[in-house]
Scaffold this motif. Structure first.
Motif: not given
Length: 164
Positions: A103-104, A125-130, A139-144
């Motif tokens: 988690v980033i 990866i789950i990452a913030s959109d910064v 594409d297999s990761d999640i951006l929040f």
């Protein structure tokens, strides 16, 4: 370090059936590890564990206060643990290998060596959109984009897992 997930978990004392979310690296306010703990606070799946692992790069009033805040937040949630210590490259790789998801939750950053390292271990990866994080993930990761969105991601993942 070439170590498998099972061996890494055994070395770290993490139960093999846990679903491990990992925030790793230097502990600093802009890393947003508190965001992950807050979003994780509504998870009631005993198998889900969030580890905040790393050390203070520079000991200032701000970083010490932030570390204390993280520890206090973790004390209120049995599924969250803060491991504050400097990690060798080998230990860093052991933690990455032991995780299910890295988690980033950074508030600001241009790029992340943690993302690059997690990709070497094929970790999602789950990452913030910064900053440039969007360009580092696949594409297999999640951006929040918000704390609410991160909370929703954790909740959705927890609901898909069997409960003990």
């Amino acid at each position: 370090r070439d170590i498998g997930c099972s061996a890494a978990r055994e070395e770290l004392g993490i139960p093999s059936d846990s679903v491990v979310f990992l925030c790793i690296g230097f502990i600093q306010p802009h890393k947003g590890f508190d965001r992950a703990i807050k979003a994780f606070s509504n998870i009631y799946n005993k198998k889900f564990r969030l580890f905040i692992v790393g050390s203070l790069r520079i000991r200032t009033e701000d970083t010490l206060s932030y570390l204390q805040e993280l520890v206090q937040m973790a004390e209120r949630n049995d599924n969250v643990q803060v491991v504050e210590r400097y990690l060798s490259d080998e230990e860093f790789d052991t933690w990455i290998s032991a995780s299910n998801v890295v988690v980033i939750p950074y508030r600001e950053i241009w790029s992340s060596a943690v993302v690059a390292r997690a990709k070497l271990f094929s970790k999602p990866i789950i990452a913030s959109d910064v900053g440039g994080l969007k360009e580092q993930i696949t594409d297999s990761d999640i951006l929040f984009r918000s704390d609410e969105e991160l909370k929703y991601i954790f909740r959705e993942l927890a609901e898909r897992m069997p409960r003990e």
